[in-house]
Design an enzyme around this catalytic site. Structure first.
Site, mmCIF file in Angstrom:
data_model
loop_
_atom_site.group_PDB
_atom_site.id
_atom_site.type_symbol
_atom_site.label_atom_id
_atom_site.label_comp_id
_atom_site.label_asym_id
_atom_site.label_seq_id
_atom_site.Cartn_x
_atom_site.Cartn_y
_atom_site.Cartn_z
ATOM 1 N N LYS A 114 0.200 -7.108 7.559
ATOM 2 C CA LYS A 114 0.965 -8.336 7.721
ATOM 3 C C LYS A 114 0.048 -9.475 8.112
ATOM 4 C CE LYS A 114 5.248 -6.123 8.778
ATOM 5 N NZ LYS A 114 5.901 -6.348 7.488
ATOM 6 N N SER A 436 15.738 4.595 0.419
ATOM 7 C CA SER A 436 16.126 4.092 -0.903
ATOM 8 C C SER A 436 15.513 4.944 -1.997
ATOM 9 C CB SER A 436 15.692 2.644 -1.059
ATOM 10 O OG SER A 436 14.313 2.528 -0.873
ATOM 11 N N GLU A 487 20.821 4.276 -1.167
ATOM 12 C CA GLU A 487 20.908 2.821 -0.947
ATOM 13 C C GLU A 487 21.133 1.997 -2.209
ATOM 14 O OE1 GLU A 487 17.810 1.354 1.707
ATOM 15 O OE2 GLU A 487 17.823 3.193 2.870
ATOM 16 N N ARG A 518 6.110 -9.255 -4.904
ATOM 17 C CA ARG A 518 7.378 -8.949 -4.248
ATOM 18 C C ARG A 518 7.857 -10.105 -3.383
ATOM 19 N NH1 ARG A 518 9.560 -4.852 -6.980
ATOM 20 N NH2 ARG A 518 7.892 -3.456 -7.557
ATOM 21 N N TRP A 564 13.661 -10.576 9.807
ATOM 22 C CA TRP A 564 13.660 -10.874 8.376
ATOM 23 C C TRP A 564 14.770 -11.828 7.972
ATOM 24 C CZ3 TRP A 564 12.129 -5.423 6.054
ATOM 25 C CH2 TRP A 564 10.758 -5.239 6.270
ATOM 26 N N HIS A 698 3.730 1.862 -2.386
ATOM 27 C CA HIS A 698 3.531 0.527 -2.963
ATOM 28 C C HIS A 698 2.820 0.613 -4.301
ATOM 29 C CE1 HIS A 698 4.016 -0.178 1.342
ATOM 30 N NE2 HIS A 698 4.669 -1.244 0.962
#
Ligand code: GLN
Ligand code: ZN
Length: 758
Positions: A114, A436, A487, A518, A564, A698
């Site tokens: 991040k 997910s 999900e 993304r 978020w 990823h």
């Protein structure tokens, strides 16, 4: 007054960059098409800023993936394993960003982290002892010239050498200091090249300066910039800082003789005080970051003008954004569904350009009297006086009624662990996923069709139920131990919950870049938050009915929901988090009441808002974020197993706080970073059971059984067998069906292999 923008969004108003890149990755578009879209996006941003009269516009703020990666590549910081693939320049670049698996070889991507306290991610430059730092590209020069050809004179923005060296990972014995001279020399070469093209200003972004710095850091910074400033010739150097104040180096910075210094007045709590106390050099221009680059609320002109007026000690001021506008969406023009009553309170990137312009004009008027004759000023005053009513007294009362014991779950962890092992009877090294499953075209189409009213609610539900059934069947076939429903009803783990909570507002196209191609579309916290009705219960119940195995209920935790979202600016973060925690707690208890005995509460973004300075970690954040998480699950039965999940394993330094979340199991990303975290868990007697991700989601790469097994063997050295779970790094929504199935089959196979070795 003049104005400046640190950086402009680049993904495209309609995410053009995302779509063309993904086409390119699939081999459906060539480099030429990709380059052309990139060129158009740069042109759009430059001309837009010019049209709004921005005086200092950046070039080189564009990137096909990430600016830190661009800078690393620019200076030849390219690990040998990527060079060895023998791909094109762009191919090598994307191999570093995304990993590569094909006929030329098989390598993982660079680590991704991040970017300071944002939800943007950068790729971590990797420097080995024999890395030869040398200027080996010309992107900044090309983009400067390209802007110039469009009639836009720009400041060229670069990730600065200090930040680059501090963020890099060193794989050998050498450290940042050992590369200082070489890197500085190459930056100087670049300054020369840019100067020769007529560049007047170069902006060095050094956000690392807002962190806690020790003497070695300060020395490193000083030496780099003494060299740069003495070799810059006619080019002017702007040192840009953001995401906080630079209290540890303020004096150094002001004495070094920069032509411009950018300081953040939004997150830099001490910025104004530092200037007041220590002064500011007459010959330096202050780029005052007063327009928030991270949030979407309108600027309060009165407040901002007060700040500017109070800077009596500063001779030359340029009004600037507080950071790159990369962190906010493009424009409100894209929002057709949101009413004007709401919209008038917001400013996205393009609206912020107008704010800069208006502030520049208003700043010339010194008296309140003169200001009140200005319609922009009075309209802005009016805006901050009234807001559509967003208060909910019941919510406020509920928060006020929280008691100390509401933050503690009983019995303690060890008693629960024993009880749960007896009840669940899972095999050793239980396998699971993070939630997910691939969000394939049909899944997205179903949601879209429903939203657009093309299909009925019944059709929408039937489709998802069918998907859930298939997903459960697939997981059973693969042989996973703890299943998930997949999900399919969720576009995004935060937006989905926001949509079902009162107090939230939604946008249609307010995308913000998260990593690479993304984007996320953070909802806006408008009012007090509460839960209207059960959110996930029907889906989870249905999934549970499809199998005899355990299915995890899947929720997003309060800290992540807040982190978020675009938060309110009129109440504290703590108050907001507690409101959300109570709403999610209602959902947890409903799941439990409906027979769901394992509930995962994701705190993917917990680490994200950790203050950049260690000294603020607890008092400004963890002291309320961790209890808020406990509040969510404190009332469940001892035999209900609470999982949490965090993206990124960078919590080595807050392990006690993570343990204090008091979850029963935590899964986290581990495969893309080294396994150092495991040593720390062991040293600090981490009690929570752990599932360090065994492969990187990823990337489309399929990990082999042996690769996963060997990670697990390493994990077993550090983690008790009884506490180790086996799972991927994160959710699988961005992956395709085929690679997902192949990877999970290998994961289950690896777990079996390890069980046999036990
Ligand atoms: N449960 C979520 C998923 O699997 C978690 C996502 C995340 O951590 N970012 O998609
Ligand atoms: Zn995750």
């Amino acid at each position: 007054m003049k104005t400046a923008v640190i950086g402009f969004p680049r993904i495209g108003r309609d995410r053009e960059l995302k779509f063309i890149s993904e086409k390119y990755f699939r081999g459906e578009a060539d480099e030429g098409c990709l380059e052309e879209v990139g060129r158009k996006l740069r042109e759009y941003g430059l001309l837009k800023q010019k049209e709004e009269g921005v005086s200092f516009i950046s070039s080189n703020d564009f990137s096909f993936y990430d600016n830190t990666l661009d800078t690393a590549v620019l200076f030849n910081v390219i690990p040998e394993r990527y060079k060895a693939l023998g791909l094109s320049e762009l191919g090598t670049y994307f191999a570093m960003a995304r990993g590569y698996q094909g006929d030329k070889g098989n390598v993982k991507a660079l680590a991704m982290k991040k970017w300071f306290n944002t939800n943007y991610h950068y790729l971590v430059p990797e420097i080995s002892d024999d890395t030869l730092i040398k200027l080996s590209g010309d992107k900044p020069v090309r983009e400067y010239k390209e802007a110039k050809a469009l009639g836009v004179e720009t400041k060229v923005t670069l990730v600065g050498p200090f930040t680059l060296l501090k963020l890099a990972k060193y794989t050998g014995k050498k450290k940042a200091e050992d590369f200082k001279d070489a890197l500085t020399g190459e930056y100087i070469k670049l300054i020369g090249l840019l100067g020769a093209e007529g560049a007047e200003w170069i902006e060095f972004d050094e956000p690392y300066l807002v962190k806690d710095l020790d003497e070695t850091d300060i020395k490193l910074f000083e030496e780099i910039y003494r060299s740069i400033l003495s070799a810059k010739n006619n080019v002017k150097i702007l040192l840009e800082t953001y995401f906080g104040d630079i209290r540890d180096v303020y004096e150094k910075v002001t004495e070094l003789g920069f032509d411009g210094v950018g300081l953040d007045f939004i997150e830099g709590v001490r910025t104004a005080g530092l200037i007041e106390e220590k002064g500011f050099p007459d010959e330096t221009i202050l780029f005052a970051g007063v327009v928030n680059g991270k949030n979407i609320w309108r600027n309060d002109y009165k407040k901002t003008l007060n700040i500017l007026n109070s800077l009596e000690k500063v001779k030359n001021i340029v009004i600037s954004t507080s950071c790159s506008l990369l962190h906010v969406p493009y424009t409100l023009e894209n929002e057709s569904a949101l009413s004007e009553d709401y919209k008038k309170h917001f400013a996205f990137a393009e609206e912020k350009l107008s704010e800069l312009r208006e502030l520049a004009a208003l700043s010339e008027l010194k008296s309140e009297e003169a200001l009140s004759g200005h319609k922009e000023y009075t309209a802005n005053r009016e805006l901050f006086r009234g807001r559509i009513n967003s208060e909910d007294k019941a919510v406020k009362d509920r928060v006020a009624a929280i008691k100390e014991e509401d933050y503690t779950r009983l019995p303690d962890f060890y008693a629960r662990e024993k009880l749960q092992k007896d009840i669940f009877k899972l095999p050793a090294f239980p396998t699971t996923t993070i939630g997910s499953f691939p969000q394939t075209q049909d899944v997205r189409k179903n949601r879209l069709d429903y939203r657009k009213g093309n299909i009925s609610k019944e059709e929408y539900i039937a489709f998802n139920k069918n998907k859930i059934k298939e997903c459960i069947r697939l997981q059973e076939e693969i042989g996973l131990d703890v299943l998930v429903h997949g999900e399919f009803e969720r576009n995004d783990m935060v937006e989905y919950f926001g949509q079902h909570l009162s107090g939230y507002l939604f946008t249609e196209k307010a995308w913000v870049q998260s990593y690479g191609t993304r984007c996320v579309k953070p909802p806006i916290i408008w009012g007090d938050i509460s839960r209207k009705e059960p959110i996930t219960v029907e889906w989870s119940k249905y999934a549970n009915s499809c199998t005899d195995k355990y299915v995890k209920g899947m929720l997003t935790g309060p800290v992540t929901i807040l982190n978020w979202s675009f938060p309110r600016e009129d109440i504290s973060i703590k108050e907001s988090i507690l409101q959300i925690a109570l709403a999610i707690r209602d959902e947890v208890l409903d799941l439990e009441a409906n027979g769901i005995s394992i509930i995962q509460i994701d705190e993917a973004a917990l680490r994200e808002k950790l203050p950049l300075r260690r000294s603020d970690w607890y008092s400004e954040y963890l002291d309320f974020a961790i209890p808020a998480f406990r509040l969510v699950h404190s009332k469940v039965k001892p035999q209900t197993q609470i999982h949490t999940h965090m993206c990124y394993s960078e919590f080595t330094d807050i392990i006690p706080a993570i343990d204090a979340m008091d979850a029963d199991v935590i899964t986290f990303e581990a495969s893309r970073s080294d396994l150092q975290i495991l040593d720390s868990l062991k040293e600090q007697n981490f009690k929570t059971e752990v599932g360090p991700g065994v492969y990187d989601i990823h990337s489309p790469r399929v990990p082999s059984v042996e690769e996963i097994a060997s990670s697990l063997r390493k994990m077993r050295e550090k983690i008790d067998d009884a506490k180790l779970w086996v799972n991927p790094d994160c959710g699988l929504k961005t992956r395709g069906d085929k690679e997902t199935k192949e990877s999970l089959i290998n994961l289950v196979e690896a777990a079996k292999r390890i069980r046999a070795e036990k």
